[in-house]
Design a protein around this motif. Structure first.
Motif, PDB file in Angstrom:
ATOM      1  N   LEU A  22     -26.285  -5.946  18.200  1.00  0.00           N
ATOM      2  CA  LEU A  22     -26.997  -5.566  19.424  1.00  0.00           C
ATOM      3  C   LEU A  22     -28.461  -5.975  19.359  1.00  0.00           C
ATOM      4  O   LEU A  22     -29.034  -6.438  20.340  1.00  0.00           O
ATOM      5  N   ALA A  23     -29.060  -5.779  18.175  1.00  0.00           N
ATOM      6  CA  ALA A  23     -30.488  -6.070  18.021  1.00  0.00           C
ATOM      7  C   ALA A  23     -30.774  -7.553  17.798  1.00  0.00           C
ATOM      8  O   ALA A  23     -31.913  -7.998  17.971  1.00  0.00           O
ATOM      9  N   ASN A  24     -29.751  -8.339  17.421  1.00  0.00           N
ATOM     10  CA  ASN A  24     -29.981  -9.755  17.082  1.00  0.00           C
ATOM     11  C   ASN A  24     -28.914 -10.656  17.702  1.00  0.00           C
ATOM     12  O   ASN A  24     -28.440 -11.604  17.056  1.00  0.00           O
ATOM     13  N   SER A  25     -28.538 -10.379  18.947  1.00  0.00           N
ATOM     14  CA  SER A  25     -27.409 -11.076  19.573  1.00  0.00           C
ATOM     15  C   SER A  25     -27.565 -12.593  19.582  1.00  0.00           C
ATOM     16  O   SER A  25     -26.657 -13.332  19.192  1.00  0.00           O
ATOM     17  N   GLU A  26     -28.704 -13.078  20.048  1.00  0.00           N
ATOM     18  CA  GLU A  26     -28.929 -14.522  20.121  1.00  0.00           C
ATOM     19  C   GLU A  26     -28.864 -15.165  18.744  1.00  0.00           C
ATOM     20  O   GLU A  26     -28.273 -16.238  18.566  1.00  0.00           O
TER      21      GLU A  26
END
Length: 243
Positions: A22-26
């Motif tokens: 969620l915090a590092n999707s890309e």
């Protein structure tokens, strides 16, 4: 991307992966499985199992679905609150929520002190919870300052209700440790049962809904939290009059 049924089946390691993604999707869409394993301190096998719980054959398919999800995020990211609450209420009817709430209410009714703990939006709900219970003849206090001093002699025979969406806020966890050491009984209302706050609680009440962000702002609906606070408050009121 993540359904409520999938969230409810997550193990502690799955929840750890979920929070990182969620915090590092890309960034995750460009990572290899071993890179993600190193970043989250889990094994590649754990990641594969996690992907299969999301109906993906493996990490490659998961990344493809994640890319599609991110491309549609601008138009589909905000979930309908009515649908989210409906799913939550349907789930509560199929679990032992009510019996667990009654057990907690009986303890609260017999306790000397009731404290709500939370920060940010959860801090606002902590204040609401304290006022709501006080209106129902159970005097309560809210703490929304994680550095608020806690003295042991006041914590004996006390109940603390901790509110946290992620259940991983460091200051809340630190305060929770102190409260447990002082002898308080901990009730938590969090999004999952595998988060740190829930694991440290005597009575965890997870509600399992999709976590939502706009930029870095957490806009996850708090409707289930309000439902649990009010249901618990009314059950406590009935218990007080049955003592």
């Amino acid at each position: 991307m993540f359904t409520t049924k999938q969230l409810a089946r997550f193990s502690e390691l799955d929840a750890q992966l979920y929070q990182f993604i969620l915090a590092n999707s890309e960034k995750v869409t460009l990572m290899r499985i071993r890179e993600l394993a190193e970043s989250t301190h889990v094994s590649p096998t754990t990641i594969v199992r996690f992907c299969r719980k999301l109906d993906c054959d493996g990490f490659s398919e998961f990344k493809t679905k994640l890319k599609i999800y991110l491309s549609k995020k601008e138009t589909n990211f905000i979930h309908n609150s009515y649908e989210t609450m409906n799913e939550f209420l349907e789930r509560t009817l199929k679990t032992d929520y009510q019996s667990q709430i009654q057990d907690i209410a009986n303890l609260i009714a017999k306790s000397e002190h009731l404290i709500f703990l939370g920060t940010g939006s959860s801090g606002i709900l902590a204040e609401y919870g304290a006022r709501y219970f006080s209106s129902l003849e159970k005097f309560s206090l809210a703490i929304n300052d994680p550095f608020f001093p806690v003295h042991g002699k006041y914590m004996k025979n006390s109940i603390v209700i901790v509110l946290s969406v992620s259940g991983e806020t460091p200051h809340i966890i630190s305060q929770l440790h102190r409260l447990r050491e002082e002898g308080a009984v901990i009730v938590s209302i969090t999004n999952t049962k595998t988060c740190t706050v829930a694991q440290l609680s005597d009575y965890p009440l997870p509600y399992y809904i999709n976590t939502e962000f706009i930029e870095k702002a957490n806009i996850t609906t708090q409707l289930p939290v309000l439902y649990l606070i009010e249901t618990l408050g009314k059950a406590t009121y009935e218990s007080l009059h049955n003592l």
